[in-house]
Design a protein around this motif. Structure first.
Motif, PDB file in Angstrom:
ATOM      1  N   THR A 165       0.847  -1.200   0.000  1.00  0.00           N
ATOM      2  CA  THR A 165       0.000   0.000   0.000  1.00  0.00           C
ATOM      3  C   THR A 165       0.879   1.247   0.000  1.00  0.00           C
ATOM      4  O   THR A 165       2.047   1.211   0.403  1.00  0.00           O
ATOM      5  N   GLU A 166       0.292   2.348  -0.438  1.00  0.00           N
ATOM      6  CA  GLU A 166       1.038   3.601  -0.452  1.00  0.00           C
ATOM      7  C   GLU A 166       1.361   4.074   0.964  1.00  0.00           C
ATOM      8  O   GLU A 166       2.442   4.615   1.220  1.00  0.00           O
TER       9      GLU A 166
ATOM     10  N   ALA B 162       4.336   2.142   1.982  1.00  0.00           N
ATOM     11  CA  ALA B 162       5.521   2.594   1.238  1.00  0.00           C
ATOM     12  C   ALA B 162       6.043   3.901   1.825  1.00  0.00           C
ATOM     13  O   ALA B 162       7.257   4.075   2.004  1.00  0.00           O
TER      14      ALA B 162
ATOM     15  N   ILE C 120       5.247   6.722  -5.805  1.00  0.00           N
ATOM     16  CA  ILE C 120       3.877   6.204  -5.623  1.00  0.00           C
ATOM     17  C   ILE C 120       2.950   6.943  -6.573  1.00  0.00           C
ATOM     18  O   ILE C 120       3.331   7.931  -7.197  1.00  0.00           O
TER      19      ILE C 120
ATOM     20  N   THR D  10       5.177   1.063  -4.400  1.00  0.00           N
ATOM     21  CA  THR D  10       4.276  -0.088  -4.430  1.00  0.00           C
ATOM     22  C   THR D  10       4.698  -0.981  -5.601  1.00  0.00           C
ATOM     23  O   THR D  10       5.739  -0.762  -6.217  1.00  0.00           O
ATOM     24  N   HIS D  11       3.865  -1.970  -5.940  1.00  0.00           N
ATOM     25  CA  HIS D  11       4.228  -2.864  -7.040  1.00  0.00           C
ATOM     26  C   HIS D  11       4.184  -2.176  -8.393  1.00  0.00           C
ATOM     27  O   HIS D  11       4.544  -2.786  -9.414  1.00  0.00           O
TER      28      HIS D  11
END
Length: 813
Positions: A429-430, A433, A473, A499-500
């Motif tokens: 999640t942001e 992060a 992000i 994130t991913h």
């Protein structure tokens, strides 16, 4: 089955001097099952009465001389029964212990060319209408139907006399139908029959089934299986399973009877009969893909036999052996699959070895204001040893909340930088992060000068050049994002946290050497493929604070080496946990107020963002407004949920971290990672709606400082399982013990909140099958070492099965 085995036992007993030593456990134990089954085949009442009288004794209680006489009488009576049945003495058809009489069936062979992957309509008796109903249960092909296993079996295998029946148990009788008639209890057209054996009569009734009257003809012989109840002082079978004895293989009674999953339009008897005919016809078509030497060495059933016994077992032993074989298959294929993924990741393209003797990681660890635990030191050594190899690291790091995984990961990130590589740190999640970005920057600031603001920080004094750390992000303005992406692609940024989205197409790296993935239960093949498309084969470290039992870790993470931080930092106290009754809510609020007055802070956790009629649970927004207005009007409250913009989330977290808020009302976005040492109270609303592992994660948000912390659980009207969970979480602090309990209660799919996409279905294997799992893993490793590509001729059927299973499941590792 013949009676030769009984004769052999009786002969052995004679030779041993009537000492009751011919069979383990004594002759009485052997005869207990054999006699009740044999009685079902004796039709002449006078002969049956003599049989019962002779065998209704205790051999163990007889003196020696009487045992000899009894044995001679038993053999003589066996000869007489066999002669009356027209058989040669010693070869009569009488049942073995615990097995009902069975007619041998000649299994027909399906038409040539019929494939196991053909639609289920290829099966005799399954129309397109019926196929649609089976389709709702996930059965589309012939193979699906073979693996459509019963949920359980009813044990109807032990015959009783009517006089022996008791209320409430599953029981089976063989009886003659004296009378069958239609009746109307409560206005419902039903069938009623009076049946009897030599010990008495009993009434049986089938509600809403008047057509049975024509089937249950007077003097026909029938088996009834089911529960007996008491009605007006008399025993009665209510809607028992039934079966005519003469001329057919038993399906519904006098055996272990399968209970299949059903859907609207499928009836139990209909499915049982269809499945029995189908299994008899099709099971033999299954080719056994296990290598013959492996199957023989492990004493596993052949696959067709295992399929038959899984559906219609001869006895409990056969059913258990079938389950072991089929569970082994699932786990063996799973292990081979994840090993193949690991090999593809590590060996098809070499990785980049790091020069781990560079001083930067050790300087970082020495700069910390605390010493690493022995467990952290061990894990650091394991990771550094992996990073020194040209084979890319593929490692899972487990550790309880607050065990210090981020510090270990930071040392790995710095090892990459010291060797001239970039490193990426990905969070789910942001919010997380952003927290990792703040935490890592704080840790690095102890080693050198820091400059910069916002999403890019520069550290001098750590390396020859300045070390750049960036946060990437989705909430960054487009212009700033493009500038940051350009710096990353040109190699100007050393450590990127996000994130991913970091593996997406528009993010390029110059020399990516390490990827750390936090709190992601599966970093899949697609993401790895995306990294490879960028030209990299980086080392990978996957971290999780969810305690995963070893068996599940081996199953789901067989492609990862396992490291576990087993210790918490010194001084950490257990969080005192209390499950409160609804009438204790005001006491909970008073306790929160007392903690705030002492300078501490509190979380209030609610499960939903918006109120719902379907689920009675306080929504965070409504609860925030209620608490602010009615309960804590004089305190400072904030709110955090997933629909807030990143700026609002950041603002709420920054205020709470700075002590500008007393209470943070939140949804489960605080499940992982959020670190507020001054927060000492976690109040969880509707706590019964969460799993044990989730509750443990929530509890881990407090207790991160030096002060004693508390977790209070509120539940209005918990179910039985909800009460079990709350009782366990209240009394158990060990995350691994909780995870084991969670798995027992919910299974591996629910354990992670969502089904594992791409994981082959486990129909027979259970996570509690530790012995089978470890056996499957050992055998998979042995096979993989000798023939990793499954290219040998004897392994071709296994290679074909692997291709079928893993193509259907998707690449998930």
């Amino acid at each position: 089955m013949d009676a030769v085995s009984l004769r052999k036992i009786l002969d052995l007993e004679k030779r041993r001097g009537y000492g009751d030593t011919a069979v383990i456990g004594g002759l009485d134990r052997f005869l207990a099952g054999w006699v009740s089954q044999a009685a079902g085949l004796i039709s002449k009442r006078s002969l049956l009465a003599r049989f019962r009288k002779l065998f209704d004794v205790s051999y163990a209680a007889m003196p020696g001389e009487k045992r000899r006489d009894w044995l001679e009488s038993a053999i003589s009576l066996l000869d007489e029964i066999e002669a009356k049945n027209g058989n040669v003495p010693g070869q009569a058809v009488l049942p073995a212990p615990g097995k009902p009489p069975r007619k041998r069936v000649n299994r027909p062979v399906p038409p040539a060319g019929d494939s196991l992957d053909a639609p289920v309509t290829a099966v005799r008796g399954i129309s397109t209408v019926l196929a649609t109903k089976f389709g709702r249960l996930g059965v589309k092909t012939v193979r699906d139907l073979l693996y459509f296993f019963p949920r359980r079996h009813l044990d109807y295998s032990h015959l009783k006399f009517i006089s022996q029946l008791t209320e409430g148990e599953e029981q089976t009788i063989v009886a003659n139908v004296w009378q069958a008639r239609e009746t109307r209890p409560g206005g419902r057209r039903s069938a009623e029959a009076i049946v009897g054996d030599e010990t008495g009569n009993i009434r049986a009734i089938w509600f809403n089934q008047p057509y049975l009257v024509k089937t249950l003809a007077t003097n026909s012989r029938v088996m009834l299986s089911g529960r007996v109840s008491l009605f007006r002082g008399q025993h009665v079978f209510q809607s028992p399973d039934w079966e005519l004895v003469e001329g057919q293989d038993l399906v519904h009674t006098a055996r272990l009877v399968p209970v299949y999953p059903l859907t609207q339009g499928l009836r139990p008897r209909q499915v049982r009969r269809l499945m029995k005919d189908f299994i008899d016809t099709w099971a033999g078509r299954l080719a056994d893909f296990l290598p013959g030497d492996l199957r023989q060495r492990l004493d596993l059933l052949e696959l067709p036999a295992a399929i038959r016994q899984a559906h219609y077992p001869e006895n409990e032993t056969a059913r258990d052996r079938a389950r072991v074989r089929l569970a082994f298959d699932e786990l063996f294929l799973l292990q081979l699959g994840v090993m193949g993924r690991k090999r593809a990741w590590q060996e098809t393209r070499p990785g980049s070895p790091f020069a781990i003797n560079r001083p930067l990681p050790r300087r970082f660890l020495d700069s910390l204001p605390f010493s690493l635990t022995a467990s952290q030191e061990k894990v650091v050594r394991e990771i550094m040893a992996d990073l020194a190899l040209s084979r890319p690291m593929s490692r899972l790091l487990q550790g309880e909340v607050g065990s210090g995984k981020t510090v270990v990961a930071t040392a790995a990130l710095l090892a990459a930088v010291a060797s001239g590589f970039q490193a990426a740190f990905m969070a789910p999640t942001e919010i997380l992060a952003e927290q990792h970005f703040a935490t890592i920057c704080q840790l690095l600031a102890k080693m050198g000068e820091v400059s910069g603001e916002g999403n890019l920080r520069s550290f001098t004094g750590l390396t020859e050049l300045s070390l750049q750390v960036a946060l990437l992000i989705g909430d960054i303005r487009q212009a700033g994002k493009k500038q940051l992406q350009k710096a990353i692609s040109e190699g100007e940024v050393d450590i990127v946290i996000g994130t991913h989205a970091l593996v997406q197409k528009d993010v390029g790296f110059s020399r990516l050497g390490l990827v750390v993935v936090d709190e992601q239960h599966r970093f899949g093949v697609e993401q790895r493929g995306a990294l490879r498309e960028k030209g990299f084969n980086p080392h990978m470290l996957v971290m999780t604070a969810t305690p995963i039992p070893r068996t599940l870790a081996l199953t789901l993470y067989g492609d990862l080496d396992l490291s576990v931080i087993t210790e918490l930092p010194p001084g950490r106290q257990a969080v005192k946990t209390k499950w409160l009754r609804p009438d204790q809510r005001q006491s909970a609020y008073a306790f929160v107020r007392k903690q705030v007055k002492a300078g501490r802070q509190a979380f209030v956790l609610c499960p939903l963002i918006e109120e719902s009629d379907a689920v009675v649970a306080q929504a965070a927004v409504a609860e925030y407004e209620r608490l602010s207005r009615e309960v804590f009007p004089d305190l400072r409250l904030g709110i955090l949920h997933g629909r807030l913009s990143s700026r609002d989330k950041d603002g709420a977290m920054a205020k709470f971290r700075a002590g500008e808020l007393d209470i943070l009302v939140s949804t489960p976005v605080i499940e992982v990672g959020i670190d507020i040492p001054n927060a000492t109270v976690m109040l969880i609303e509707s706590a019964d709606r969460f799993g044990l592992s989730q509750l443990h994660q929530f509890r881990g948000r407090v207790g991160r400082g030096k002060e004693q912390s508390y977790c209070m659980l509120l539940a209005e009207n918990p179910s039985e399982i909800g009460r079990q969970r709350l009782d366990i979480i209240e009394n158990v602090q060990d995350g691994f013990k909780l995870a084991e309990e969670d798995l027992k209660m919910r299974g591996p799919g629910e354990f992670f909140g969502t089904r594992q996409s791409g994981l082959p279905d486990l129909r027979m294997a259970r996570i509690s099958d530790v012995a089978i799992l470890e056996l499957a893993r050992r055998e998979a490793i042995k096979l993989f070492e000798s023939d990793p590509g499954l290219r040998k001729a004897e392994h071709r059927p296994l290679a074909a099965e692997m291709a079928r299973v893993w193509t259907g499941a998707g690449e998930w590792s």
